[in-house]
Each structure stands twice: as structure tokens, then as C-alpha cells.
Design a protein around this motif. Structure first.
Motif, PDB file in Angstrom:
ATOM      1  N   ILE A 149       0.866  -1.180   0.000  1.00  0.00           N
ATOM      2  CA  ILE A 149       0.000   0.000   0.000  1.00  0.00           C
ATOM      3  C   ILE A 149       0.898   1.224   0.000  1.00  0.00           C
ATOM      4  O   ILE A 149       1.614   1.478   0.968  1.00  0.00           O
ATOM      5  CB  ILE A 149      -0.928   0.006   1.232  1.00  0.00           C
ATOM      6  N   LEU A 150       0.878   1.947  -1.112  1.00  0.00           N
ATOM      7  CA  LEU A 150       1.722   3.128  -1.235  1.00  0.00           C
ATOM      8  C   LEU A 150       0.864   4.341  -1.562  1.00  0.00           C
ATOM      9  O   LEU A 150       0.011   4.285  -2.459  1.00  0.00           O
ATOM     10  CB  LEU A 150       2.760   2.934  -2.348  1.00  0.00           C
ATOM     11  N   PRO A 151       1.062   5.453  -0.872  1.00  0.00           N
ATOM     12  CA  PRO A 151       0.343   6.680  -1.203  1.00  0.00           C
ATOM     13  C   PRO A 151       0.691   7.145  -2.614  1.00  0.00           C
ATOM     14  O   PRO A 151       1.795   6.884  -3.119  1.00  0.00           O
ATOM     15  CB  PRO A 151       0.849   7.678  -0.143  1.00  0.00           C
ATOM     16  N   GLU A 152      -0.243   7.836  -3.258  1.00  0.00           N
ATOM     17  CA  GLU A 152      -0.014   8.341  -4.613  1.00  0.00           C
ATOM     18  C   GLU A 152       1.212   9.259  -4.657  1.00  0.00           C
ATOM     19  O   GLU A 152       1.941   9.290  -5.646  1.00  0.00           O
ATOM     20  CB  GLU A 152      -1.255   9.091  -5.110  1.00  0.00           C
ATOM     21  N   LYS A 153       1.410  10.002  -3.571  1.00  0.00           N
ATOM     22  CA  LYS A 153       2.576  10.889  -3.521  1.00  0.00           C
ATOM     23  C   LYS A 153       3.865  10.099  -3.683  1.00  0.00           C
ATOM     24  O   LYS A 153       4.787  10.525  -4.398  1.00  0.00           O
ATOM     25  CB  LYS A 153       2.583  11.640  -2.185  1.00  0.00           C
ATOM     26  N   GLY A 172      13.105   7.642   6.593  1.00  0.00           N
ATOM     27  CA  GLY A 172      11.859   7.671   7.352  1.00  0.00           C
ATOM     28  C   GLY A 172      11.966   6.785   8.577  1.00  0.00           C
ATOM     29  O   GLY A 172      12.985   6.131   8.820  1.00  0.00           O
ATOM     30  N   LEU A 173      10.881   6.751   9.365  1.00  0.00           N
ATOM     31  CA  LEU A 173      10.865   5.954  10.584  1.00  0.00           C
ATOM     32  C   LEU A 173      11.058   4.470  10.275  1.00  0.00           C
ATOM     33  O   LEU A 173      10.657   3.995   9.207  1.00  0.00           O
ATOM     34  CB  LEU A 173       9.522   6.136  11.302  1.00  0.00           C
ATOM     35  N   PRO A 174      11.663   3.732  11.201  1.00  0.00           N
ATOM     36  CA  PRO A 174      11.717   2.274  11.022  1.00  0.00           C
ATOM     37  C   PRO A 174      10.309   1.708  10.940  1.00  0.00           C
ATOM     38  O   PRO A 174       9.425   2.135  11.675  1.00  0.00           O
ATOM     39  CB  PRO A 174      12.437   1.787  12.290  1.00  0.00           C
ATOM     40  N   GLY A 175      10.110   0.756  10.043  1.00  0.00           N
ATOM     41  CA  GLY A 175       8.808   0.136   9.914  1.00  0.00           C
ATOM     42  C   GLY A 175       7.915   0.781   8.879  1.00  0.00           C
ATOM     43  O   GLY A 175       6.774   0.343   8.686  1.00  0.00           O
ATOM     44  N   THR A 176       8.380   1.813   8.181  1.00  0.00           N
ATOM     45  CA  THR A 176       7.564   2.466   7.150  1.00  0.00           C
ATOM     46  C   THR A 176       7.656   1.760   5.808  1.00  0.00           C
ATOM     47  O   THR A 176       7.010   2.175   4.844  1.00  0.00           O
ATOM     48  CB  THR A 176       7.977   3.943   6.989  1.00  0.00           C
ATOM     49  N   GLY A 177       8.467   0.715   5.719  1.00  0.00           N
ATOM     50  CA  GLY A 177       8.517  -0.067   4.486  1.00  0.00           C
ATOM     51  C   GLY A 177       9.637   0.311   3.545  1.00  0.00           C
ATOM     52  O   GLY A 177       9.627  -0.088   2.370  1.00  0.00           O
ATOM     53  N   SER A 361      -2.101   6.426   6.110  1.00  0.00           N
ATOM     54  CA  SER A 361      -3.391   6.990   6.532  1.00  0.00           C
ATOM     55  C   SER A 361      -4.166   5.979   7.381  1.00  0.00           C
ATOM     56  O   SER A 361      -3.872   4.781   7.381  1.00  0.00           O
ATOM     57  CB  SER A 361      -4.219   7.371   5.301  1.00  0.00           C
ATOM     58  N   VAL A 362      -5.198   6.476   8.068  1.00  0.00           N
ATOM     59  CA  VAL A 362      -6.044   5.609   8.901  1.00  0.00           C
ATOM     60  C   VAL A 362      -6.720   4.549   8.052  1.00  0.00           C
ATOM     61  O   VAL A 362      -6.763   3.371   8.418  1.00  0.00           O
ATOM     62  CB  VAL A 362      -7.097   6.453   9.658  1.00  0.00           C
ATOM     63  N   ASN A 363      -7.238   4.962   6.885  1.00  0.00           N
ATOM     64  CA  ASN A 363      -7.926   4.001   6.016  1.00  0.00           C
ATOM     65  C   ASN A 363      -6.983   2.893   5.550  1.00  0.00           C
ATOM     66  O   ASN A 363      -7.347   1.708   5.546  1.00  0.00           O
ATOM     67  CB  ASN A 363      -8.523   4.718   4.809  1.00  0.00           C
ATOM     68  N   ASP A 364      -5.781   3.274   5.124  1.00  0.00           N
ATOM     69  CA  ASP A 364      -4.812   2.278   4.672  1.00  0.00           C
ATOM     70  C   ASP A 364      -4.381   1.369   5.822  1.00  0.00           C
ATOM     71  O   ASP A 364      -4.176   0.167   5.638  1.00  0.00           O
ATOM     72  CB  ASP A 364      -3.575   2.962   4.066  1.00  0.00           C
ATOM     73  N   TYR A 365      -4.259   1.964   7.018  1.00  0.00           N
ATOM     74  CA  TYR A 365      -3.843   1.174   8.181  1.00  0.00           C
ATOM     75  C   TYR A 365      -4.909   0.135   8.542  1.00  0.00           C
ATOM     76  O   TYR A 365      -4.602  -1.028   8.803  1.00  0.00           O
ATOM     77  CB  TYR A 365      -3.586   2.117   9.357  1.00  0.00           C
TER      78      TYR A 365
END
Length: 452
Positions: A149-153, A172-177, A361-365
Motif C-alpha cells: 500500500i503506497l500513497p499516490e505521492k 523515514g521511521l523504522p517500519g515504514t517499508g 493513513s487511517v484508512n490504509d492502516y
């Protein structure tokens, strides 16, 4: 005269002089004495060998093997053996003098693989197979990363970055992929490439092909009908000193040292081995977890200033002989640390794209929780999802990182299997695994969420 297969290095390659089998000793581009030495070393591994066997081992047409063997025969290093009764034809073997010479050559250079290609040919092949000759589109990028799941940005940043051919800094933070995505970037490029078993540097052999890093393509490529099966015919097949492979993906992390960027000499086997960036040519070279290596960040970054600027890398053999190769790869740095804290402005200007991976995002999470629950055969009601978001994450001020649903759902499944519970992820079950997964809140706030 060019071979019809020579235009098939990749779908986008137009050079017509890179793939044909050499028809003469001169066309190999390799000094005859080095070829003779390699033949003697191969013969030293058996009592005697026939021409087809030697041809396959040295990746040269049979007529060239005969020429080399006859010359060595004239020097009393090789003798001819034949047994017409069982129709095995001509076989070559070492004389006593030849065995002594072969042992001497093995002590000098232990390489026993196929014949190398000349450095000049290597440069042409690498340049012709550049990643810049194959474009990534939004559709191909989404398809290649369809399991993420990747944001369009992020899609809009990764695509142009790959097409640019320039270095990329992902942070970025650890765990962001970051690592997960970085290791899948090579999927975006569908064309196969040719990698030499080895390259001749002066009168020395540098081994390039690495079966751990280079994945052979066994099926025939789409273009021009080339097959990977060896052919003894002079007028068929491609130069077998080149191996059809997928584009390489070389990944190094905390184990990285500056010596890995230079030609290494295997003292036990007496073989010169190519550095990591040479093995990564025409692919992706990922330096993961930058800032955690035993070698300083400055040493790592400074090593790439010239290659990034000139697209050329300067190397030296263990003997001191200097040479240069094309630097045709996407160099990717991945780090939990902001790039401004690791590199100065002069270096950062040489990196085309700095891409930050942020919480989702909350929805993606929520979607990830549902997907992971489905994967484990579990049910997660909306009240449990709301508990995760509105109670746990908010109360503990923990960002929504894509690694958490995978890890926490797996732990819920462990609990369900152990206690033989119903296959439902309840708020109380989530609370139980949450306490095992995260450190206490105070410590977690200090660390900034370092799990995953």
C-alpha cells in the motif's frame, strides 16, 4: 559480418557487434597465452577431455579449442589421445611437462571458469544495457508493487526517480517499508541482461558472475529467439562467455565495509573477485540502514562522488593495475536518519531524489489489519479496529506504520492457537499482544517507535 543474434542484448539494444561467438583467437579479445593457460588448467582437472567438454567448460567454439590445443601440443605440453573403437574421437591430455606448467599457472591464478571477455567489450555491453533504456510508468510501478500500500505521492516520486537513473535516498521511521519497497524496485524492469562470467584486465582474470547475486534465466528470451542451451556450432547461438540473467539487485546493510567496494583477492583460491558495484551494474545497488555500518558514513558517501558525477568507477586489481568501468546502476541509500544529518549539501546535490517514507493513513492502516487478519484466517470486527486506532495508537502516541498490522495480527494468531480461542481478534486480545510487542510508553516515546 555480424551474427543475427547480436542485436538481442536487450529489447532496446541496437548494437550489432556484442553477442556473436568469436570465430578466431583474435576475436576473443583475450591474449593467446592467457587462453592457453586456461586450457591447461581445465585439462589438469581430468585424465583427458574431448573437444565438446572443453568447449563447454571454456565457453569457446570447438575450432578455437583445437587451435589452442595444437599449439600446446607443438610445445609438448599437450598430447592427443584417441580411441576410435568406441568412437570417442580426439581427446586431449597433459604431458608431464604440461601438468607441471598447469600447476604453476593454478598457483599464479586459480580461476577455472569460462573464458573471460575483454574489458572493452564489457564496457560496451554494460552501456548498451543501461536501465535508462527502459522506462517505468505509473501502471508498471503499481503492478510491480501491487502487494504494497503506497500513497499516490510516493508513487509519483519513485517512478521519476527510477527513470532518472540517478541515486535515490530513501528515509523515514523504522517500519515504514523503506527496505521492503527498495528491494522490489528492480521488479519494475522486465528486460533481461547479459553478464560475463569474468573480464580480462591486462593479463589477469576478474570474476564477475556471482551465483548468489545473479539469477540466471533458463528460458529463451523473447527477442530474436536466442536459447540458453550451449551450441558447438560456430554460426549459431550467442557468445557463451555471456550469461543471460535478470537485472541484479545487490543489497548490503550493517555488514558493509569499505573493502567491499574494491576488487578483492581470494587468497585461498587465488581468484580476483569483482566489487559489489560491478556486480550490481545494470541493476540496483541498495545500501540499507545507512548509518549503522562499521565504516563511517563519510567513507561510504565519499566513495560515490566520482561515480555519481562521471558515471564511471575507477578500480584497481590486487596487483595494482588500474582500470575503469561504467557505473550504470541505480544507487539507493536507505536510512532511519534524515539525510541532512548524514551528508553535506555537496553530496546531497548529487543524489537526484530524497524520498521520505511517512506513516500511512487511517484508512490504509485499517485495510492492512483486515488483509492480515484474512491472511491468517481470522475475523477482526470494526470495534477492534477502532480500539487499535482510537485508544491504543492515540493514547500511546504511536504512528501508524505498515509493519504493525503484520506483526500484531501474527501475535494474535499465536495467542489464539496456543489458548485454542475463537478466531476473532478482540480488543482484549489486542491489548494482550500490544503489551508484549511494545516497550513501556515512556521508553517508547524516547525511542520514537523503533519496532518493526
Amino acid at each position: 559480418m555480424t551474427h543475427p543474434a547480436s542485436s538481442a542484448i536487450t529489447e532496446s539494444t541496437t548494437s550489432n557487434n556484442l553477442l556473436p561467438k568469436p570465430r578466431t583467437i583474435e576475436q576473443t579479445g583475450i591474449p593467446s597465452r592467457l587462453l592457453e593457460s586456461l586450457l591447461l588448467k581445465h585439462l589438469s582437472q581430468a585424465i583427458d577431455l574431448d573437444v565438446p567438454h572443453i568447449s563447454r567448460s571454456m565457453a569457446l567454439p570447438g575450432n578455437l579449442i583445437d587451435i589452442l590445443a595444437q599449439k600446446l601440443k607443438a610445445e609438448a605440453l599437450v598430447e592427443v589421445r584417441s580411441d576410435l573403437r568406441i568412437d570417442k574421437g580426439i581427446r586431449y591430455a597433459l604431458t608431464k611437462k604440461g601438468m607441471l606448467y598447469a600447476q604453476h599457472e593454478l598457483q599464479r591464478d586459480g580461476y577455472l571458469g569460462p573464458t573471460p571477455i575483454p574489458l572493452s567489450l564489457y564496457k560496451k555491453i554494460v552501456t548498451s544495457q543501461s536501465l535508462n533504456k527502459e522506462s517505468v510508468t505509473p501502471d508498471s510501478l503499481k503492478k510491480g508493487l501491487s502487494d504494497l500500500i503506497l500513497p499516490e505521492k510516493l508513487i509519483g516520486q519513485l517512478g521519476p526517480a527510477l527513470n532518472s537513473g540517478r541515486a535515490i535516498f530513501i528515509y523515514g521511521l523504522p517500519g515504514t517499508g523503506k527496505t521492503y519497497v527498495s528491494r522490489r524496485l528492480v521488479r519494475m524492469f522486465k528486460s533481461n541482461i547479459y553478464i560475463p562470467y569474468s573480464v580480462c584486465i591486462g593479463h589477469q582474470i576478474l570474476q564477475v558472475y556471482d551465483p548468489i547475486l545473479h539469477e540466471k534465466v533458463n528460458s529463451a528470451p523473447i527477442t530474436q529467439g536466442i536459447t540458453s542451451a550451449p551450441s558447438l556450432r560456430l554460426d549459431s547461438g550467442h557468445d557463451e562467455r555471456l550469461l543471460l540473467c535478470k537485472r541484479p539487485e545487490v543489497v548490503v546493510g550493517g555488514e558493509l565495509t569499505d573493502k567491499m567496494f574494491e576488487v578483492s583477492y581470494d587468497l585461498a583460491h587465488k581468484i580476483n573477485r569483482a566489487p559489489l558495484q560491478m556486480k550490481a551494474n545494470n541493476g540496483i545497488f541498495l545500501i540499507d540502514d545507512l548509518g549503522r555500518q562499521r565504516v563511517s558514513v563519510d567513507t561510504i558517501l565519499n566513495r560515490w562522488i566520482v561515480p555519481l558525477e562521471e558515471k564511471i568507477d575507477y578500480l584497481a586489481m590486487a596487483s595494482g593495475e588500474h582500470f575503469d568501468i561504467p557505473f550504470e546502476q541505480v544507487l539507493v541509500f536507505s536510512s532511519n536518519i534524515h539525510p541532512a544529518k548524514l551528508a553535506d549539501d555537496a553530496f546531497l546535490r548529487r543524489i537526484g531524489y530524497k524520498i521520505e517514507f511517512e506513516p500511512i493513513s487511517v484508512n490504509d492502516y485499517q485495510y492492512l489489519w483486515q488483509q492480515q487478519a484474512l491472511l491468517h484466517g481470522l475475523n477482526i470486527p470494526s470495534e477492534s479496529l477502532n480500539h487499535v486506532i482510537d485508544t491504543l495508537h492515540k493514547n500511546y502516541n504511536i504512528p501508524l506504520l505498515p509493519c504493525y498490522p503484520r506483526d500484531l495480527v501474527t501475535m494474535c494468531r499465536n495467542q489464539i492457537d496456543f489458548f485454542q480461542l475463537d478466531k476473532h481478534i478482540t480488543p482484549s486480545l489486542i491489548n494482550s499482544v500490544w503489551g508484549s510487542y511494545f516497550v513501556d510508553r515512556a521508553e517508547h516515546d524516547v525511542l520514537g517507535g523503533t519496532h518493526g
